[in-house]
Write an enzyme that holds these catalytic residues in place. Sequence first.
Site, PDB file in Angstrom:
ATOM      1  N   CYS A  29      -7.815  61.754  -5.754  1.00 43.07           N
ATOM      2  CA  CYS A  29      -7.188  60.696  -4.964  1.00 43.07           C
ATOM      3  C   CYS A  29      -6.420  61.260  -3.768  1.00 43.07           C
ATOM      4  O   CYS A  29      -5.841  60.517  -2.994  1.00 43.07           O
ATOM      5  CB  CYS A  29      -6.281  59.821  -5.818  1.00 43.07           C
ATOM      6  SG  CYS A  29      -4.900  60.725  -6.503  1.00 43.07           S
ATOM      7  N   GLU A  33      -1.832  67.849  -9.775  1.00 47.32           N
ATOM      8  CA  GLU A  33      -1.434  68.203  -8.414  1.00 47.32           C
ATOM      9  C   GLU A  33      -0.514  69.413  -8.382  1.00 47.32           C
ATOM     10  O   GLU A  33       0.095  69.710  -7.358  1.00 47.32           O
ATOM     11  CB  GLU A  33      -0.811  67.001  -7.688  1.00 47.32           C
ATOM     12  CG  GLU A  33       0.301  66.312  -8.434  1.00 47.32           C
ATOM     13  CD  GLU A  33       0.819  65.067  -7.731  1.00 47.32           C
ATOM     14  OE1 GLU A  33       0.528  64.848  -6.557  1.00 47.32           O
ATOM     15  OE2 GLU A  33       1.553  64.312  -8.402  1.00 47.32           O
ATOM     16  N   ASP A  56      -0.783  67.520  -2.717  1.00 46.88           N
ATOM     17  CA  ASP A  56       0.229  68.403  -3.297  1.00 46.88           C
ATOM     18  C   ASP A  56      -0.399  69.652  -3.882  1.00 46.88           C
ATOM     19  O   ASP A  56       0.179  70.743  -3.792  1.00 46.88           O
ATOM     20  CB  ASP A  56       1.043  67.655  -4.362  1.00 46.88           C
ATOM     21  CG  ASP A  56       2.141  66.826  -3.718  1.00 46.88           C
ATOM     22  OD1 ASP A  56       2.814  67.354  -2.813  1.00 46.88           O
ATOM     23  OD2 ASP A  56       2.294  65.648  -4.074  1.00 46.88           O
ATOM     24  N   HIS A 112       3.191  61.419   4.424  1.00 51.62           N
ATOM     25  CA  HIS A 112       2.902  60.073   3.919  1.00 51.62           C
ATOM     26  C   HIS A 112       2.786  59.056   5.034  1.00 51.62           C
ATOM     27  O   HIS A 112       2.138  58.038   4.875  1.00 51.62           O
ATOM     28  CB  HIS A 112       3.927  59.668   2.863  1.00 51.62           C
ATOM     29  CG  HIS A 112       3.636  60.329   1.558  1.00 51.62           C
ATOM     30  ND1 HIS A 112       4.214  61.507   1.201  1.00 51.62           N
ATOM     31  CD2 HIS A 112       2.756  60.012   0.579  1.00 51.62           C
ATOM     32  CE1 HIS A 112       3.730  61.885   0.038  1.00 51.62           C
ATOM     33  NE2 HIS A 112       2.848  61.002  -0.364  1.00 51.62           N
TER      34      HIS A 112
HETATM   35  C1  PEP Z   1      -1.561  63.988  -3.652  1.00 51.63           C
HETATM   36  O1  PEP Z   1      -0.585  64.734  -3.786  1.00 51.63           O
HETATM   37  O2  PEP Z   1      -2.708  64.396  -3.362  1.00 51.63           O
HETATM   38  C2  PEP Z   1      -1.416  62.531  -3.819  1.00 51.63           C
HETATM   39  C3  PEP Z   1      -2.466  61.745  -3.837  1.00 51.63           C
HETATM   40  O3  PEP Z   1      -0.158  62.027  -3.913  1.00 51.63           O
HETATM   41  P1  PEP Z   1       0.841  61.910  -2.658  1.00 51.63           P
HETATM   42  O4  PEP Z   1       0.038  62.192  -1.416  1.00 51.63           O
HETATM   43  O5  PEP Z   1       1.400  60.539  -2.665  1.00 51.63           O
HETATM   44  O6  PEP Z   1       1.842  62.958  -2.945  1.00 51.63           O
HETATM   45 MG    MG Z   2       1.250  64.025  -4.693  1.00 52.60          MG
END
Ligand code: PEP
Ligand code: MG
Length: 539
Positions: A500, A429, A453, A188
């Site tokens: 996303c 995910e 994920d 992140h």
């Molecule tokens: C993902 O898992 O692709 C996602 C967009 O959520 P995060 O990266 O915040 O886990």
């Molecule tokens: Mg995620």
Amino acid sequence: MITCQGKSVFSGVAIGKIFVYKKAENTVEKYQIEDPAAEFERFKAAQAKAITQLQALYEKTCKDIGEEEAMIFEMHQQLLEDLDYVESIQGIIENDKLNAEYAVFVTAEQFAAMFIAMNDEYMSGRAVDVKDVSERVISILNGSQVSAEAMPEPVIILAEDLAPSETVQFEKDKLLAFVTQKGSANSHTAILARMMNLPSLVTTDIELNMEYHDKMAIVDGFTGKIYIEPDEVTMAEMKEKQKRAEERRRMLQTLKGLPTVTKSGKHVHLYANIGGVEDVDAVLENDCEGIGLFRSEFLYLGREDYPSEEEQFEAYKTVISRMAGKKVIIRTLDIGADKQADYFNIAKEENPALGFRAIRICLERVDMFKTQLRAIYRASAYGKASIMFPMIISVSEIIRIKEIVEEVKEELRQNDIPFGDVELGIMVETPAAVMISDQLAAEVEFFSIGTNDLTQYTLAIDRQNQALEPFYDAHHDAVLRMIQKTIENAHAHGAWCGICGELGADMELTRRFVQMGIDELSVSPPFTLELRKKIREID
Ligand code: PEP
Ligand code: MG
């Protein structure tokens, strides 16, 4: 000139001074001192600096959030000036001839133990406070503290690693780049760097050497290199590269206002991923058509207690209002794994990525979940809001979520509080969600595929673990087939489907995603115009 190599997580060139960031949890050293009076003065100076910082935090919080939430910083100031507390520190420095950091540490431990022994909920809370203010003083004393004050000009942060809760605390306009020894491209913190438009490197073969502090450096996010004290030739070359990147950025500006359609007329919604209110400027500057992922958990990170309903409402309302009728998809709290906040008191887990996180916490702590939902629903009266839920694995979860949502809406109606028509969707995910995406699509209006994920769970590769790089294939056929299946099932059951995760910005796959029938791509704001260009070239 020293040259080090890392893995770039975002391109661009940054030129500026290095700020060596060492974690506050550095072990507190204990050593004998010669001059107790001077050492006590050193403590007094750190105490005064901490009080000034706390006063600034008090004023900022009063202005941005409210007086009630700001009170904590006033209370922290009082704790620091408490006579017993200061006398205990003075005693250890003068009688035992020990260093100030150690004296503060021992005093904090003693006070915390005393508060806990009182067996009173309020006093137990003070135990956390006394440790917290003491940590602030210790990090000022040992020079490990990062504050806006400590960073007078925008800097290149050099760190061993950065947790999201640390990254969110930096002031955005004081940053030029991140360079870390550890880290991974899918963490992140890397995602935050992209959202903030910062050239950044992870797994860099660089020493965390205090001698680098304040030295001039260049981060080349195109090649993954950092040059410390660059020579003139390198400096000139890099300035030229920076200029070319700026020209490209300017060229992309001509795409503003144009629709994101392929040559054959297929429109793809081009949305942005954000982590907070401060990212909306970048969304508007890059002409994003909406917000496809508001990672609401960032509102919960880097602080000591839950954000109140009012505080969340203000954040959601600001984003929704500023987007002026464009879609804003707010993802409910996705805390856990690498996104941790101590006050959640989640037991230590062997496998946090497979643990108690995201929707699982919300469905167990319904009051907290309802607070967030109420804030979002109230904010939905100011524009076009959608909500999506992370880490879904079953239909029963959605049914339970919908019951809770109905309760929240009913409470708002009873109190005559207005709210808008809110579209509900889920993140796909987990492989489980993909496999039952036909059943899930019948329950919601949209899917947003979280490829970060989904890739980690499909390939059984921890997204935080850079050592697994040789096994990692972002374009693995298993992941691409999962995306295909999810889109097909969504469409077969009347739901729309977007991506996303970071893969949505992978331009080698854009054509493939369009062929699969993707309806939306949500990416970090700096990628949107480049992606629009790419989509407009597809025939
Ligand atoms: C993902 O898992 O692709 C996602 C967009 O959520 P995060 O990266 O915040 O886990
Ligand atoms: Mg995620």
